[in-house]
Scaffold this active site. Structure first.
Site, PDB file in Angstrom:
ATOM      1  N   LYS A 175      -0.227  23.150 -10.047  1.00  0.00           N
ATOM      2  CA  LYS A 175      -1.110  23.641  -9.036  1.00  0.00           C
ATOM      3  C   LYS A 175      -2.200  24.713  -9.518  1.00  0.00           C
ATOM      4  CE  LYS A 175      -0.979  26.500  -5.529  1.00  0.00           C
ATOM      5  NZ  LYS A 175      -2.586  26.420  -5.250  1.00  0.00           N
ATOM      6  N   GLU A 250       2.153  35.959 -15.786  1.00  0.00           N
ATOM      7  CA  GLU A 250       0.701  36.519 -16.463  1.00  0.00           C
ATOM      8  C   GLU A 250       0.172  37.027 -15.363  1.00  0.00           C
ATOM      9  OE1 GLU A 250       0.414  36.798 -19.719  1.00  0.00           O
ATOM     10  OE2 GLU A 250       1.776  35.201 -20.687  1.00  0.00           O
ATOM     11  N   CYS A 284      -8.627  38.882 -16.540  1.00  0.00           N
ATOM     12  CA  CYS A 284      -7.271  39.557 -16.422  1.00  0.00           C
ATOM     13  C   CYS A 284      -7.523  40.983 -17.503  1.00  0.00           C
ATOM     14  CB  CYS A 284      -6.250  38.982 -16.467  1.00  0.00           C
ATOM     15  SG  CYS A 284      -6.116  37.755 -17.997  1.00  0.00           S
ATOM     16  N   GLU A 381      -7.006  46.936  -9.775  1.00  0.00           N
ATOM     17  CA  GLU A 381      -7.822  46.058 -10.414  1.00  0.00           C
ATOM     18  C   GLU A 381      -8.782  45.435  -9.506  1.00  0.00           C
ATOM     19  OE1 GLU A 381      -6.010  42.016 -10.806  1.00  0.00           O
ATOM     20  OE2 GLU A 381      -6.714  42.035 -12.860  1.00  0.00           O
TER      21      GLU A 381
HETATM   22  P1  NAD Z   1      -3.813  34.396  -6.888  1.00  0.00           P
HETATM   23  O1  NAD Z   1      -2.257  35.029  -7.431  1.00  0.00           O
HETATM   24  O2  NAD Z   1      -4.378  34.808  -5.597  1.00  0.00           O
HETATM   25  O3  NAD Z   1      -3.735  32.844  -7.110  1.00  0.00           O
HETATM   26  C1  NAD Z   1      -3.097  32.456  -8.394  1.00  0.00           C
HETATM   27  C2  NAD Z   1      -2.370  30.919  -7.980  1.00  0.00           C
HETATM   28  O4  NAD Z   1      -1.375  31.079  -7.447  1.00  0.00           O
HETATM   29  C3  NAD Z   1      -3.267  30.146  -7.162  1.00  0.00           C
HETATM   30  O5  NAD Z   1      -3.030  28.932  -7.586  1.00  0.00           O
HETATM   31  C4  NAD Z   1      -2.790  30.461  -5.805  1.00  0.00           C
HETATM   32  O6  NAD Z   1      -2.754  29.343  -4.823  1.00  0.00           O
HETATM   33  C5  NAD Z   1      -1.110  30.401  -6.008  1.00  0.00           C
HETATM   34  N1  NAD Z   1      -0.414  31.438  -5.163  1.00  0.00           N
HETATM   35  C6  NAD Z   1      -0.664  32.478  -4.596  1.00  0.00           C
HETATM   36  N2  NAD Z   1       0.350  33.104  -3.940  1.00  0.00           N
HETATM   37  C7  NAD Z   1       1.301  32.237  -4.218  1.00  0.00           C
HETATM   38  C8  NAD Z   1       2.700  32.142  -3.848  1.00  0.00           C
HETATM   39  N3  NAD Z   1       3.203  33.259  -2.987  1.00  0.00           N
HETATM   40  N4  NAD Z   1       3.479  31.093  -4.335  1.00  0.00           N
HETATM   41  C9  NAD Z   1       3.183  30.388  -5.105  1.00  0.00           C
HETATM   42  N5  NAD Z   1       1.934  30.364  -5.411  1.00  0.00           N
HETATM   43  C10 NAD Z   1       1.161  31.234  -5.069  1.00  0.00           C
HETATM   44  O7  NAD Z   1      -4.648  34.852  -8.142  1.00  0.00           O
HETATM   45  P2  NAD Z   1      -6.240  34.624  -8.104  1.00  0.00           P
HETATM   46  O8  NAD Z   1      -6.907  35.216  -7.333  1.00  0.00           O
HETATM   47  O9  NAD Z   1      -6.656  33.189  -8.330  1.00  0.00           O
HETATM   48  O10 NAD Z   1      -6.667  35.174  -9.607  1.00  0.00           O
HETATM   49  C11 NAD Z   1      -7.052  36.397  -9.959  1.00  0.00           C
HETATM   50  C12 NAD Z   1      -5.837  37.200 -10.490  1.00  0.00           C
HETATM   51  O11 NAD Z   1      -5.158  36.398 -11.527  1.00  0.00           O
HETATM   52  C13 NAD Z   1      -5.918  38.449 -10.998  1.00  0.00           C
HETATM   53  O12 NAD Z   1      -5.121  39.425 -10.681  1.00  0.00           O
HETATM   54  C14 NAD Z   1      -5.959  38.360 -12.614  1.00  0.00           C
HETATM   55  O13 NAD Z   1      -6.088  39.565 -13.161  1.00  0.00           O
HETATM   56  C15 NAD Z   1      -4.917  37.544 -12.632  1.00  0.00           C
HETATM   57  N6  NAD Z   1      -5.269  36.894 -13.898  1.00  0.00           N
HETATM   58  C16 NAD Z   1      -4.201  37.051 -14.994  1.00  0.00           C
HETATM   59  C17 NAD Z   1      -4.382  36.213 -16.129  1.00  0.00           C
HETATM   60  C18 NAD Z   1      -3.261  36.844 -17.302  1.00  0.00           C
HETATM   61  O14 NAD Z   1      -3.279  35.878 -18.284  1.00  0.00           O
HETATM   62  N7  NAD Z   1      -2.748  37.773 -17.249  1.00  0.00           N
HETATM   63  C19 NAD Z   1      -5.311  35.438 -16.372  1.00  0.00           C
HETATM   64  C20 NAD Z   1      -6.141  35.253 -15.466  1.00  0.00           C
HETATM   65  C21 NAD Z   1      -6.378  35.916 -14.217  1.00  0.00           C
END
Ligand code: NAD
Length: 489
Positions: A175, A250, A284, A381
């Protein structure tokens, strides 16, 4: 408007509800694609297809070597489509075309690497001390993997999970983020073309808050591999724990980039800039806290400002652009909100600090000095082009400030002293430490977080273990089968 479909059980389908949502181009603020709005019913079909594929002769019956060959084919196809997929990503998430092109041209390496690993997964033969008994272990695929990924590096973060999971023999429901779904749907066409059997990889699109729970709690999903924010990560972790499911998380970061007084200043300036302004800070691993030795503080800030002022901000689809827009309207407001918070907290804005008028979601590269590590701007963040500069007086203090955060994803250390390089790297609480460089990453090196930055590791030889489970098999080839009521002591 482009119209996309989801891939479920080898079929290209609309959502069960027939609904779509719009994907926006952040550089123009205008919608450009229609993406199916998946429902729990779609999730159920996708997971069932993945589960059926797990045991099917076409996938479950393949040798590990044959699985590797399929991954290699997929890598070849990805290499040939890398530039086109990069254009899709730039249009969808507003990241620089130069960065997405580099990322997408590099991505086939992940598939080649894990293709090679597929038939090197070996069990063991413990030298069991019981006469007439033989024991061995098998490493078996964990089952159906749900890969849930964010918008900032859509394919990199999805394909790195896919490479390891398929090499291990798992099947998947993927997803992508609702803010950048298109590239994974285009990549899914390559999965078909590579000859990977129907149902092995299913791609379902939609909103995390509408279908996330259905994916994570589905009884036939064995593992969740998630990259995203802390809020989603916590929700997934709690839901997965209810049914004892395995997770790899992650998550976010507030990474310190530490410059000591013996650093090569010009290199460290470049490292500080790429740490925070690459991808407009939407990574991130952003080096969002710049810890500066007070002895070089003023000289360093001066050079930093000179360098940062040269950044060309604009259309991410142009190869000359160096800083692009913020991907989502929500994120845009959040970044501007944090800039206000920093000002109210008493930090001094020495660069930027404003939105850029006109089309698109642009924020000026922003630098705050006089930041204290306890301020919200230093602890939370931002996920935008906002740098907090924090001075320190001793190595001990630098390490203390660096570790004084809930996160532990990455850190930078700039010094010419070998002793400092080793000592500080060893004491930093983070999954990745870079010395005299920033942002280096490879399919060969484990990546993941300490503390609130996550659980588990991606990439590197050991990461395939995240998708395997161990079975211990006992064979009696000559021992007496004793009377269970007669205990021999
Ligand atoms: P997000 O958590 O809002 O969304 C990520 C994914 O999770 C999306 O596909 C979203 O639809 C899904 N999602 C959200 N809530 C969910 C739930 N309760 N159950 C299942 N799926 C759910 O993150 P974002 O805004 O898309 O990305 C930014 C974040 O990602 C930042 O905090 C960043 O630091 C982190 N990030 C981490 C890494 C890493 O490798 N550590 C890499 C890139 C981004």
């Amino acid at each position: 408007m482009e119209q996309y479909k989801m891939l479920i059980a080898g079929q290209w389908v609309d959502s069960a509800s027939g609904q779509c949502f719009e994907s926006m181009n952040p550089a123009t603020g205008k919608p450009w694609a229609l993406i199916p709005r998946g429902t729990p019913e779609d999730v159920d079909r996708a997971v069932r297809a993945a589960h059926a594929a797990l045991r099917s002769p076409a996938w479950g019956g393949l040798s590990a070597t044959a699985r590797g060959a399929l991954l290699r084919k997929l890598a070849d196809l990805l290499a040939s489509e890398a530039d086109s997929l990069a254009r899709t990503e730039t249009r969808d998430n507003g990241k620089l075309i130069a960065e997405m092109t580099l990322q997408l041209r590099y991505l086939p390496q992940f598939l080649y690497y894990f293709a090679g690993l597929a038939d090197k997964v070996e069990g063991s033969v413990p030298p069991i001390e019981k006469p007439g008994i033989f024991n061995y272990t098998r490493l078996e695929p964990i089952g159906v993997v749900a890969a849930i990924t964010p918008w900032n590096s859509p394919l990199l973060l999805a394909v790195s999970k896919l490479a390891a999971a398929l090499a291990a023999g798992c099947t998947m429901v993927m997803k992508p983020s609702e803010h950048a779904s298109a590239s994974l749907l285009e990549f899914a066409r390559l999965i078909e073309r590579a000859g990977i059997p129907a149902g092995v990889v299913n791609v379902i699109t939609g909103f995390g808050n509408e279908i996330g729970d259905a994916i994570v709690s589905h009884p036939k999903v064995a593992k969740i591999a998630f990259t995203g924010g802390e809020v989603g990560g916590r929700a997934i972790s709690q839901l997965a724990a209810r049914d004892f499911k395995s997770v790899t998380l992650e998550l976010g970061g507030k990474s310190p980039n530490i410059v000591f007084d013996d650093a090569i200043i010009d290199d460290a300036v470049k490292g500080a800039i790429s740490g925070i302004f690459a991808a407009s800070g939407q990574t991130c691993i952003a080096g969002s806290r710049l810890l500066l030795s007070r002895r070089i503080h003023d000289e360093f800030v001066e050079k930093l400002l000179t360098f940062a002022r040269q950044a060309r901000i604009g259309d991410p689809a142009s190869m000359d652009t160096q800083v692009g827009p913020i991907t989502t309207a929500q994120q845009y407001d959040r970044v501007l909100g944090y800039i206000e918070i920093a000002k109210q907290e008493g930090a001094k804005c020495v660069l930027g600090g404003n939105r850029i008028a006109g089309e698109g979601l642009f924020v000026e590269p922003t630098i705050f000095t006089g930041v204290h590590n306890h301020m919200r701007i230093a602890q939370e963040e931002v996920f935008g082009p906002v740098l907090s500069v924090i001075p320190f007086d001793s190595d001990e203090e630098a390490i203390e400030i660096a570790n004084d955060t809930l996160y532990g994803l990455a850190a930078g250390v700039w010094t010419q002293s070998m002793k400092r390089a080793f000592t500080v790297s060893n004491r930093i609480e983070a999954g990745t430490v870079w010395v005299n460089t920033y942002r280096a990453a490879s399919f060969m090196s484990p990546f993941g977080g300490y503390k609130h930055s996550g659980i588990g590791r991606e990439n590197g030889v050991d990461s395939i273990r995240e998708y395997l489970q161990t079975k211990s098999v006992w064979m009696n080839y000559g021992a007496d089968v004793p009377n269970p009521f007669v205990m021999r002591i």
